[in-house]
Design a protein around this motif. Structure first.
Motif, mmCIF file in Angstrom:
data_model
loop_
_atom_site.group_PDB
_atom_site.id
_atom_site.type_symbol
_atom_site.label_atom_id
_atom_site.label_comp_id
_atom_site.label_asym_id
_atom_site.label_seq_id
_atom_site.Cartn_x
_atom_site.Cartn_y
_atom_site.Cartn_z
ATOM 1 N N PHE A 23 0.899 -1.193 0.017
ATOM 2 C CA PHE A 23 0.048 0.130 -0.123
ATOM 3 C C PHE A 23 0.763 1.233 -0.003
ATOM 4 C CE2 PHE A 23 0.176 -0.767 4.727
ATOM 5 C CZ PHE A 23 0.561 0.419 5.146
ATOM 6 N N GLN A 24 0.284 2.528 -0.445
ATOM 7 C CA GLN A 24 0.983 3.685 -0.321
ATOM 8 C C GLN A 24 -0.019 4.864 -0.262
ATOM 9 O OE1 GLN A 24 3.086 4.142 -4.258
ATOM 10 N NE2 GLN A 24 1.283 4.122 -5.331
ATOM 11 N N GLY A 25 0.475 5.953 0.089
ATOM 12 C CA GLY A 25 -0.326 7.256 0.505
ATOM 13 C C GLY A 25 0.620 8.271 -0.578
ATOM 14 N N VAL A 26 -0.269 9.087 -1.154
ATOM 15 C CA VAL A 26 0.125 10.225 -2.003
ATOM 16 C C VAL A 26 -0.610 11.365 -1.605
ATOM 17 C CG1 VAL A 26 0.296 11.000 -4.423
ATOM 18 C CG2 VAL A 26 0.756 8.502 -4.109
ATOM 19 N N ASP A 27 0.438 12.540 -1.627
ATOM 20 C CA ASP A 27 0.040 13.887 -1.282
ATOM 21 C C ASP A 27 -0.425 14.305 -2.478
ATOM 22 O OD1 ASP A 27 -0.330 16.688 -0.886
ATOM 23 O OD2 ASP A 27 1.558 16.958 0.366
ATOM 24 N N LYS A 32 3.652 13.680 -4.286
ATOM 25 C CA LYS A 32 4.649 13.025 -3.799
ATOM 26 C C LYS A 32 4.167 11.903 -2.702
ATOM 27 C CE LYS A 32 7.993 13.689 0.213
ATOM 28 N NZ LYS A 32 8.016 14.404 1.346
ATOM 29 N N THR A 33 4.662 10.568 -2.927
ATOM 30 C CA THR A 33 4.528 9.378 -2.279
ATOM 31 C C THR A 33 4.998 9.703 -0.694
ATOM 32 O OG1 THR A 33 4.871 7.935 -3.824
ATOM 33 C CG2 THR A 33 5.049 7.035 -1.927
ATOM 34 N N LEU A 34 3.896 9.549 0.156
ATOM 35 C CA LEU A 34 4.325 9.824 1.736
ATOM 36 C C LEU A 34 4.600 8.638 2.450
ATOM 37 C CD1 LEU A 34 1.095 12.140 2.434
ATOM 38 C CD2 LEU A 34 3.695 12.927 1.705
ATOM 39 N N VAL A 53 -5.085 3.870 8.035
ATOM 40 C CA VAL A 53 -4.550 3.988 9.334
ATOM 41 C C VAL A 53 -3.231 4.771 9.096
ATOM 42 C CG1 VAL A 53 -3.848 2.850 11.199
ATOM 43 C CG2 VAL A 53 -5.898 1.974 10.213
ATOM 44 N N GLU A 54 -2.347 4.195 8.164
ATOM 45 C CA GLU A 54 -1.065 4.907 7.924
ATOM 46 C C GLU A 54 -1.226 6.414 7.619
ATOM 47 O OE1 GLU A 54 2.949 4.924 8.581
ATOM 48 O OE2 GLU A 54 1.591 3.190 8.753
ATOM 49 N N ALA A 55 -2.340 6.590 6.635
ATOM 50 C CA ALA A 55 -2.472 8.066 6.555
ATOM 51 C C ALA A 55 -2.974 8.711 7.783
ATOM 52 C CB ALA A 55 -3.591 8.054 5.316
ATOM 53 N N LYS A 67 -7.158 17.917 6.672
ATOM 54 C CA LYS A 67 -7.181 16.230 7.264
ATOM 55 C C LYS A 67 -8.164 15.655 6.547
ATOM 56 C CE LYS A 67 -5.786 18.123 11.676
ATOM 57 N NZ LYS A 67 -6.050 18.231 13.302
ATOM 58 N N VAL A 68 -7.905 15.245 5.332
ATOM 59 C CA VAL A 68 -8.849 14.533 4.506
ATOM 60 C C VAL A 68 -7.907 13.181 3.801
ATOM 61 C CG1 VAL A 68 -10.259 14.686 2.391
ATOM 62 C CG2 VAL A 68 -9.987 16.511 3.716
ATOM 63 N N ILE A 69 -8.572 12.199 3.722
ATOM 64 C CA ILE A 69 -7.979 10.855 3.046
ATOM 65 C C ILE A 69 -9.196 10.429 2.123
ATOM 66 C CG2 ILE A 69 -7.369 8.434 3.655
ATOM 67 C CD1 ILE A 69 -6.673 9.374 6.498
#
Length: 133
Positions: A23-27, A32-34, A53-55, A67-69
């Motif tokens: 998994f990954q999270g992106v800004d 950018k990959t966070l 949860v990581e986000a 503060k939005v996912i």
């Protein structure tokens, strides 16, 4: 009004061939990959949930604004809102994530979770781009 250009987009991918869930999270503002995590052989729902949860942790630890996912997983969003998974697989990462969400509920509840609409908006920016592989 929700902006599709701000927040953190998350996604997970599972390869049955490679027995790998990641998994990954992106800004959304910078692209950018966070964060990125290889979970080993798990389910896609577990990957999607742990990405959310990581986000959450990233937002809280870094005072990330807004503060939005965004997630395209209805199941993971439901698990997040309940602060509990419905997975038959039990492992330390899932249990720690559930405990974290409950322990940090005061801050977690300030975070907005939005279902990404793939049909209307296209693939979520955190997508791994390996559909059909």
């Amino acid at each position: 009004m929700i902006s599709l250009n701000e927040g953190i987009a998350v996604d997970a991918a599972h390869s049955m061939k490679n027995r790998k869930t990641e998994f990954q999270g992106v800004d959304l503002k910078t692209g950018k990959t966070l964060f990125y995590t290889d979970l080993g052989n798990q389910t896609i729902n577990i990957g999607e949930f742990l990405a959310i949860v990581e986000a959450v942790k990233y937002i809280i630890d870094n005072d990330f604004q807004p503060k939005v996912i965004f997630s395209d997983s209805t199941t993971a969003i439901s698990w997040f809102k309940n602060k509990r998974t419905a997975s038959g697989k039990r492992n330390a990462k899932l249990m720690k994530a559930e405990i974290y969400l409950r322990a940090m509920a005061y801050w977690v509840d300030e975070i907005k979770i939005v279902k990404w609409d793939n049909r209307q908006w296209g693939e979520i920016p955190a997508d791994f781009g390996n559909k059909g592989k």
